[in-house]
Design a protein around this motif. Structure first.
Motif, PDB file in Angstrom:
ATOM      1  N   THR A   1       1.464 112.958 -30.075  1.00  0.00           N
ATOM      2  CA  THR A   1       2.704 112.405 -29.534  1.00  0.00           C
ATOM      3  C   THR A   1       2.946 112.987 -28.148  1.00  0.00           C
ATOM      4  OG1 THR A   1       3.664 112.148 -31.738  1.00  0.00           O
ATOM      5  CG2 THR A   1       5.184 112.137 -29.872  1.00  0.00           C
TER       6      THR A   1
ATOM      7  N   TYR B   1      13.314 102.943 -26.142  1.00  0.00           N
ATOM      8  CA  TYR B   1      12.915 102.247 -24.921  1.00  0.00           C
ATOM      9  C   TYR B   1      13.888 102.523 -23.788  1.00  0.00           C
ATOM     10  CZ  TYR B   1       9.687  99.568 -27.831  1.00  0.00           C
ATOM     11  OH  TYR B   1       8.676  99.197 -28.693  1.00  0.00           O
TER      12      TYR B   1
ATOM     13  N   ASN C   1       1.772 100.918 -17.429  1.00  0.00           N
ATOM     14  CA  ASN C   1       2.501 101.489 -18.562  1.00  0.00           C
ATOM     15  C   ASN C   1       3.231 102.748 -18.104  1.00  0.00           C
ATOM     16  OD1 ASN C   1       3.477 102.392 -20.982  1.00  0.00           O
ATOM     17  ND2 ASN C   1       1.485 102.701 -21.934  1.00  0.00           N
TER      18      ASN C   1
ATOM     19  N   MET D   1       5.765 104.153 -19.793  1.00  0.00           N
ATOM     20  CA  MET D   1       6.455 104.806 -20.905  1.00  0.00           C
ATOM     21  C   MET D   1       6.009 106.270 -20.999  1.00  0.00           C
ATOM     22  SD  MET D   1       6.929 103.304 -24.751  1.00  0.00           S
ATOM     23  CE  MET D   1       8.307 103.841 -25.770  1.00  0.00           C
TER      24      MET D   1
ATOM     25  N   ARG E   1       5.170 108.607 -26.108  1.00  0.00           N
ATOM     26  CA  ARG E   1       4.167 107.713 -26.706  1.00  0.00           C
ATOM     27  C   ARG E   1       3.633 108.276 -28.019  1.00  0.00           C
ATOM     28  NH1 ARG E   1       0.336 106.296 -21.424  1.00  0.00           N
ATOM     29  NH2 ARG E   1       2.045 105.991 -19.923  1.00  0.00           N
ATOM     30  N   TYR E   2       3.551 107.391 -29.037  1.00  0.00           N
ATOM     31  CA  TYR E   2       2.929 107.748 -30.312  1.00  0.00           C
ATOM     32  C   TYR E   2       1.453 107.348 -30.258  1.00  0.00           C
ATOM     33  CZ  TYR E   2       7.705 108.125 -32.180  1.00  0.00           C
ATOM     34  OH  TYR E   2       9.012 108.475 -32.401  1.00  0.00           O
ATOM     35  N   ASN E   3       0.617 108.242 -29.772  1.00  0.00           N
ATOM     36  CA  ASN E   3      -0.814 107.946 -29.657  1.00  0.00           C
ATOM     37  C   ASN E   3      -1.532 108.190 -30.979  1.00  0.00           C
ATOM     38  OD1 ASN E   3      -0.765 107.535 -26.697  1.00  0.00           O
ATOM     39  ND2 ASN E   3      -0.310 109.721 -26.658  1.00  0.00           N
TER      40      ASN E   3
ATOM     41  N   ASN F   1      -7.241 103.937 -28.550  1.00  0.00           N
ATOM     42  CA  ASN F   1      -5.888 104.351 -28.908  1.00  0.00           C
ATOM     43  C   ASN F   1      -5.150 103.141 -29.457  1.00  0.00           C
ATOM     44  OD1 ASN F   1      -3.370 105.490 -29.131  1.00  0.00           O
ATOM     45  ND2 ASN F   1      -3.173 106.066 -26.979  1.00  0.00           N
TER      46      ASN F   1
ATOM     47  N   TYR G   1      -2.200 102.684 -29.789  1.00  0.00           N
ATOM     48  CA  TYR G   1      -1.025 102.447 -28.931  1.00  0.00           C
ATOM     49  C   TYR G   1      -1.295 101.319 -27.938  1.00  0.00           C
ATOM     50  CZ  TYR G   1       2.604 103.484 -25.432  1.00  0.00           C
ATOM     51  OH  TYR G   1       3.652 103.397 -24.560  1.00  0.00           O
ATOM     52  N   ASP G   2      -2.542 101.215 -27.490  1.00  0.00           N
ATOM     53  CA  ASP G   2      -2.888 100.270 -26.438  1.00  0.00           C
ATOM     54  C   ASP G   2      -3.109  98.846 -26.938  1.00  0.00           C
ATOM     55  OD1 ASP G   2      -2.830 102.291 -24.482  1.00  0.00           O
ATOM     56  OD2 ASP G   2      -4.888 102.870 -24.938  1.00  0.00           O
TER      57      ASP G   2
ATOM     58  N   ASN H   1       0.240  98.460 -31.604  1.00  0.00           N
ATOM     59  CA  ASN H   1       1.653  98.575 -31.243  1.00  0.00           C
ATOM     60  C   ASN H   1       1.938 100.002 -30.800  1.00  0.00           C
ATOM     61  OD1 ASN H   1       2.118 100.224 -33.522  1.00  0.00           O
ATOM     62  ND2 ASN H   1       2.629  98.473 -34.792  1.00  0.00           N
ATOM     63  N   LYS H   2       3.182 100.253 -30.427  1.00  0.00           N
ATOM     64  CA  LYS H   2       3.544 101.551 -29.868  1.00  0.00           C
ATOM     65  C   LYS H   2       4.157 102.482 -30.902  1.00  0.00           C
ATOM     66  CE  LYS H   2       4.579  99.269 -25.464  1.00  0.00           C
ATOM     67  NZ  LYS H   2       3.208  99.409 -24.977  1.00  0.00           N
TER      68      LYS H   2
END
Length: 295
Positions: A27, A57, A158, A160, A163-165, A177, A179-180, A183-184
């Motif tokens: 994270t 967000y 991006n 942000m 991030r929850y990687n 990842n 995330y990419d 979803n996030k």
């Protein structure tokens, strides 16, 4: 013969190690960006400094930037708002005015008025980055100082910071990842993986919040739950994925039954009728990292 067998076993063991798949959760609460102000290279370091109200967000950021040539850090405070960044330097009153800014931004409506609120605090300089759908690899913006306006940009699409990687470590020194491309929200767990003549598969189970905006629909929900099958080529190049929900606030899926086989190698789910789809069933084959859907 014994030496040949030993060599074969050793090579097989090495091949097994090379095919290992792992999932690592990281994270991020800070990001480093490269960019330009008036064509001059800059580096920017920003970190998450708390949610403004109830959406992940929309949150406060703190940090600094410097011109790469001089590397003198200039402090920044501001707001991340659905991809847009509003960043301010208040000079000698940086700490004091940063605190006032946060105290005045207490709702999504106030987030939208960040620049108006900040101008009353008389920033020494500020940078506004706005997402532009026509820009593929950069985040365009403007730099304001002494009533002068200069173009600015970050070399990323991006912006942000939080991030929850979920990194999936693959054979052949490859890494993706979720995330990419999924979803996030993260929340993935590695269940199994397999290789075959037609390619490779990775089976994930996931649980994550339905909506990172807690103010919106399903924001207070326990979350989305289910499985994902990721498909790869024989060389472990990512192709696509399929998702199978067992519970979902967003899709109104709640009436799901679960049955495990005696050998615990398969799990069958029967999903009740929802607002968006008729009832159906699917079977999770853990050993083969596959899922078969049926009516």
């Amino acid at each position: 013969m014994k030496k040949v067998f030993s060599l074969f076993f050793f090579l097989s063991f090495l091949l097994f190690l090379c095919q290992k798949v792992e999932l690592k959760k990281v994270t991020d609460s800070s990001q480093v960006f490269k960019g330009e102000i008036a064509g001059t290279p800059v580096t920017m370091h920003l970190y998450f400094a708390g949610i403004a109200d109830c959406s992940l967000y929309q949150y406060f950021v703190e940090g600094w930037y410097y011109y790469d040539k001089y590397q003198k850090k200039i402090p920044l405070t501001g707001v991340y708002n659905y991809g847009n960044l509003s960043l301010y330097n208040f000079g000698t009153k940086q700490k004091q005015n940063s605190k006032i800014l946060k105290e005045q931004i207490t709702s999504p409506q106030k987030v939208e008025k960040t620049n108006e609120i900040s101008q009353a605090l008389q920033p020494k300089e500020y940078i506004l980055f706005d997402q532009d759908a026509t820009k593929k690899n950069t985040l365009p913006g403007q730099f304001y100082m002494d009533k002068k306006v200069q173009p600015a940009q970050l070399f990323t699409r991006n912006s942000m910071i939080y991030r929850y990687n979920n990194y999936i470590i693959l054979p052949n020194n490859k890494k993706i990842n979720t995330y990419d491309f999924i979803n996030k929200a993260g929340g993935n767990q590695l269940i199994s993986y397999t290789s075959g003549e037609n390619g490779n598969r990775v089976l994930l189970y996931f649980e994550h919040t339905s909506n990172l905006n807690a103010c919106g629909r399903c924001g207070a929900s326990e979350g989305e739950k289910g499985y994902r099958v990721l498909y790869f080529t024989k060389d472990w190049n990512y192709k696509n994925y399929q998702e199978f929900l067992t519970e979902s606030c967003l899709e109104s899926i709640y009436d799901t039954t679960k049955t495990k086989s005696k050998d615990r190698k398969t799990i069958q789910y029967k999903v009740g009728k929802s607002d968006s789809s008729p009832a159906y069933a699917f079977t999770v084959d853990i050993e083969n990292a596959s899922i078969v859907k049926s009516k």
